[in-house]
Design an enzyme around this catalytic site. Structure first.
Site, PDB file in Angstrom:
ATOM      1  N   HIS A 158      47.415  44.538  36.204  1.00  0.00           N
ATOM      2  CA  HIS A 158      46.299  43.597  36.382  1.00  0.00           C
ATOM      3  C   HIS A 158      46.159  43.203  37.867  1.00  0.00           C
ATOM      4  CE1 HIS A 158      43.837  40.047  35.782  1.00  0.00           C
ATOM      5  NE2 HIS A 158      43.967  40.056  34.464  1.00  0.00           N
ATOM      6  N   GLU A 198      41.907  46.767  37.335  1.00  0.00           N
ATOM      7  CA  GLU A 198      43.106  46.912  36.511  1.00  0.00           C
ATOM      8  C   GLU A 198      43.164  48.290  35.856  1.00  0.00           C
ATOM      9  OE1 GLU A 198      42.974  43.613  33.719  1.00  0.00           O
ATOM     10  OE2 GLU A 198      41.714  42.504  35.123  1.00  0.00           O
TER      11      GLU A 198
HETATM   12  O1  LIG Z   1      43.750  34.002  32.940  1.00  0.00           O
HETATM   13  P1  LIG Z   1      44.466  35.240  32.482  1.00  0.00           P
HETATM   14  O2  LIG Z   1      45.154  35.094  31.172  1.00  0.00           O
HETATM   15  O3  LIG Z   1      45.413  35.752  33.550  1.00  0.00           O
HETATM   16  O4  LIG Z   1      43.364  36.363  32.282  1.00  0.00           O
HETATM   17  C1  LIG Z   1      42.481  36.649  33.314  1.00  0.00           C
HETATM   18  C2  LIG Z   1      41.453  37.703  32.901  1.00  0.00           C
HETATM   19  O5  LIG Z   1      42.094  38.941  32.763  1.00  0.00           O
HETATM   20  C3  LIG Z   1      41.189  40.036  32.599  1.00  0.00           C
HETATM   21  O6  LIG Z   1      41.922  41.213  32.491  1.00  0.00           O
HETATM   22  C4  LIG Z   1      40.364  39.859  31.361  1.00  0.00           C
HETATM   23  O7  LIG Z   1      39.433  40.916  31.263  1.00  0.00           O
HETATM   24  C5  LIG Z   1      39.675  38.514  31.396  1.00  0.00           C
HETATM   25  O8  LIG Z   1      38.966  38.323  30.170  1.00  0.00           O
HETATM   26  C6  LIG Z   1      40.684  37.399  31.630  1.00  0.00           C
HETATM   27  O9  LIG Z   1      40.021  36.158  31.725  1.00  0.00           O
END
Ligand SMILES: O=P(O)(O)OC[C@H]1O[C@@H](O)[C@H](O)[C@@H](O)[C@@H]1O
Length: 279
Positions: A145, A247
């Site tokens: 991510h 990602e």
């Molecule tokens: O706030 P988090 O749990 O780290 O997630 C962040 C984002 O991560 C992304 O990968 C998703 O597609 C989003 O929908 C999400 O809001």
């Protein structure tokens, strides 16, 4: 230590420097030899040893987002990993294996090896080996991510997605991407079929080429935009202007691993001088 959490600093022979937190096996920083930071780390990220760290490279495993019964994006980003040291020249490995803490969420036996390597100056490879160390098959979804640092989002474009199938999660709409250069401003949350060619994040300061492994058939592109960013307690109000998540992901079809089997998910980031003006 970084903000009170155990972390290791890794220096490659190229002059590139990495900082990785043991919590989450979470890469926090990648600076190339001239000191340019390539990753975004929120200045208000939580470093409490429990929460996921906002920025860097969270590892989403064994579940992407809320596509299943586990905590959002799985548990790997919320647990302490171990540092296995330099496992090849300019390559370092962090490890997470099943434990009582993981079995509280998920019963399976597994091993994750995250290897961070710098094959050339200005090139970072993030490779996650997922192994089934148990006696029964299981399946998972996952993502690297990555929060890329951008100087000013309005000046950045993501190239290479034209023709890719796309699910726009904000509008819950499926389409084929028609733009050859995608710009950002409002909330953006899309799951693309990963194109065969590397994507290019183009900024006035230069390009970043982004490639991913065949076992990551999706690419998720996420930016919260101003309104959602204002609701994220661990990001400053203008944080959305300085990051873009691109990602490498395996989410639409879970990957099934037989006992003893392993697979490798990777993303490679390659910083290059700009070849043409911002589209
Ligand atoms: O706030 P988090 O749990 O780290 O997630 C962040 C984002 O991560 C992304 O990968 C998703 O597609 C989003 O929908 C999400 O809001």
């Amino acid at each position: 230590m970084v903000r009170g959490q155990p972390a290791v600093e890794l220096s490659a022979r190229t002059g590139d420097r990495l900082v990785v937190a043991l919590h989450g096996g979470h890469l926090l920083s990648w600076q190339d030899a001239d000191g340019t930071e390539r990753l975004y780390l929120s200045p208000t990220a939580l470093f409490d040893g429990r929460s996921a760290i906002r920025g860097g490279v969270p590892i989403c495993f064994p579940q992407f987002n809320q596509r299943g019964p586990l905590p959002k994006h799985g548990f790997a980003r919320n647990l302490p990993w171990t540092f296995a040291g330099e496992t090849a020249p300019d390559a370092w490995t962090l490890r997470l294996t099943d434990s009582d803490a993981t079995r509280a969420f998920w019963p399976e036996r597994f091993g994750l090896d995250l290897t961070l390597s710098v094959p050339r100056a200005g090139v970072l490879r993030i490779a996650l080996q997922v192994a089934n160390t148990g006696v029964a098959p299981w399946s998972f979804t996952a993502a690297l991510h990555t929060y890329l640092r951008v100087d000013e989002l309005a000046d950045a474009r993501l190239l290479g997605l034209q023709g890719a199938p796309c699910w726009d999660a904000v509008r819950d709409a499926r389409a084929t991407e028609t733009r050859d250069a995608v710009g950002f401003g409002e909330e953006f949350d899309s799951v693309y079929g990963a194109p065969a060619q590397p994507l290019v994040l183009r900024q006035p300061r230069g390009d970043l080429h982004i490639a991913s492994s065949p076992d990551c058939p999706q690419t998720v592109v996420w930016n919260p935009g101003p309104a959602l960013c204002a609701r994220l307690a661990d990001m400053p109000a203008d944080g959305w202007r300085h990051m873009l998540c691109v990602e490498a992901a395996a989410i639409d079809a879970p990957i099934e691993l037989a006992p003893g089997a392993a697979t490798l998910l990777w993303q490679q980031l390659d910083a290059r001088p700009s070849s043409s003006p911002t589209a």
